[in-house]
Each structure stands twice: as structure tokens, then as C-alpha cells.
Design an enzyme around this catalytic site. Structure first.
Site, mmCIF file in Angstrom:
data_model
loop_
_atom_site.group_PDB
_atom_site.id
_atom_site.type_symbol
_atom_site.label_atom_id
_atom_site.label_comp_id
_atom_site.label_asym_id
_atom_site.label_seq_id
_atom_site.Cartn_x
_atom_site.Cartn_y
_atom_site.Cartn_z
ATOM 1 N N ALA A 173 0.831 -1.203 0.000
ATOM 2 C CA ALA A 173 0.000 0.000 0.000
ATOM 3 C C ALA A 173 0.866 1.254 0.000
ATOM 4 O O ALA A 173 1.038 1.905 -1.034
ATOM 5 C CB ALA A 173 -0.947 -0.024 1.206
ATOM 6 N N CYS A 174 1.421 1.585 1.136
ATOM 7 C CA CYS A 174 2.090 2.880 1.284
ATOM 8 C C CYS A 174 3.434 2.958 0.580
ATOM 9 O O CYS A 174 3.966 4.060 0.392
ATOM 10 C CB CYS A 174 2.242 3.213 2.765
ATOM 11 N N LEU A 175 3.982 1.834 0.152
ATOM 12 C CA LEU A 175 5.126 1.849 -0.763
ATOM 13 C C LEU A 175 4.654 1.861 -2.211
ATOM 14 O O LEU A 175 5.119 2.660 -3.025
ATOM 15 C CB LEU A 175 6.036 0.647 -0.525
#
Length: 206
Positions: A124-126
């Protein structure tokens, strides 16, 4: 034993201290405690090694958290935060950090088109800011031994997705060697050696 003259560090296709910025996203207790793709203690040691490498070469750091101001989450863990005195943290509600206006503006304000990135979770956040940055013409270098996902399958699938989109995976050892490039750059050689020793990578010095 004669090195070539150093390439233009701004135009170099490889990473240099002058052409890169570092995005450090969501190394908070909740995210770390949900990592299942590697041992969490090792993840913390690895990301600390990444931060120390970045600091040794004075690369701009864009630090971000999610949902601290809303009270839903805690801040970046102290072992990382303590390494970054004076570095502003951009808190968000967006899962995709690229969709936060302040963070996006901070990245662009560096003027650098090569982005080294470490974020939790991989899936997700990568993945999301990496895909968006690639679409905007940035070269993106995820530090794969310093990121993790909620499962090994999720982590590996996310890395395949961003690599297929054009991301260039790197590791702590590769990152340090790419930034140092030449043993004759003596200003950073001692810290280069120390960072790799601290990371458990043994070097034999001539």
C-alpha cells in the site's frame, strides 16, 4: 589505481547524494506490528541502517506518518525519529502519500527526480506513491530489505508490481556503495564503512 574524474552528480544515471531525495513513510508502531513478511526486529534494524546511510550522504529526507493528528495512530518510532532531528514530519489521512498536498509539494521542492523510498506496508504505502511518482517522470528506488508487508505473498506481489511499472529495487548495501562509489572520496569513507559494519555487512579493507 587511477579513478576517472567524477561524473556530473546531478546528471548521473546512478544515485548520487546530489540527485536523490529519500521518502520515509509510516514507520509507526501499528504498521510495524502488522508486518509478517520478515522478522519485525530485523525490519527495524534494516530501516535504521537505511536512515544512517541517507544521513551520511546528507540526502534530503521527507518523513511522513498517517493518522497521528487524528489520534488513531502513534508517531514514527523513537529509534528512527531520534536519527532525524529537525526533519519535519508530514502527517496524512491518505493511504497514498502522493495524494497528500503538503508531502507532494515537499518532494517537488527538493528539485530531485530520483526518489529513494521506504514505506510500510509494501502493498500500500510503498506501492501507491511509487506508481504515481513513476507516472510523473521520477525514477524510484525502493529499499527492499527495509520494507515489509502483511504477508510474504503480499510483499512479493507488490514488489513485482512496482518493478514491472519501472521501479528500480535496491538494498542497503547497494545503496551505500552506489552513493559512495569510490574509496577515494575520503570525506564519507569512514561513515560508509561504519554503516555497513553496523548493518552486519563485513568489509575487508585493503
Amino acid at each position: 589505481m587511477t579513478s576517472e574524474q567524477r561524473r556530473d552528480p546531478l546528471a548521473d544515471e546512478l544515485l548520487t547524494p546530489e540527485n536523490a531525495a529519500f521518502l520515509l513513510i509510516d514507520y509507526q508502531p501499528t504498521q510495524i506490528n502488522s508486518i509478517n513478511s520478515m522478522q519485525r526486529a530485523q525490519l527495524i534494524e534494516n530501516i535504521i541502517s537505511t536512515v544512517k546511510i541517507i544521513q551520511a550522504y546528507k540526502i534530503p529526507v521527507i518523513l511522513s506518518t498517517v493518522n497521528v493528528q487524528t489520534g488513531r495512530n502513534q508517531d514514527t518510532i523513537p529509534r528512527i525519529k531520534d536519527l532525524l532531528p529537525g526533519v519535519k514530519s508530514y502527517d496524512r489521512t491518505t493511504i497514498n502519500a502522493w495524494e497528500d498536498q503538503e508531502l507532494n509539494a515537499a518532494v517537488k521542492a527538493t528539485g530531485r527526480k530520483k526518489l529513494i523510498i521506504a514505506a510500510l506496508w509494501t502493498e500500500a504505502c510503498l506501492t501507491f506513491p511509487t506508481l504515481d511518482a513513476l507516472r510523473e517522470g521520477y525514477a524510484v528506488f525502493p529499499v527492499v530489505d527495509s520494507v515489509g508487508g502483511t504477508s510474504l505473498v503480499a510483499h512479493e506481489a507488490a514488489l513485482r508490481r512496482i518493478e514491472n511499472a519501472g521501479a528500480q529495487p535496491t538494498s542497503n548495501a547497494q545503496l551505500a556503495c552506489e552513493l559512495q562509489r569510490d574509496w577515494n572520496r575520503t570525506a564519507t569513507t569512514p561513515q560508509f564503512v561504519q554503516d555497513l559494519l553496523d548493518a552486519g555487512i563485513f568489509l575487508k579493507l585493503a
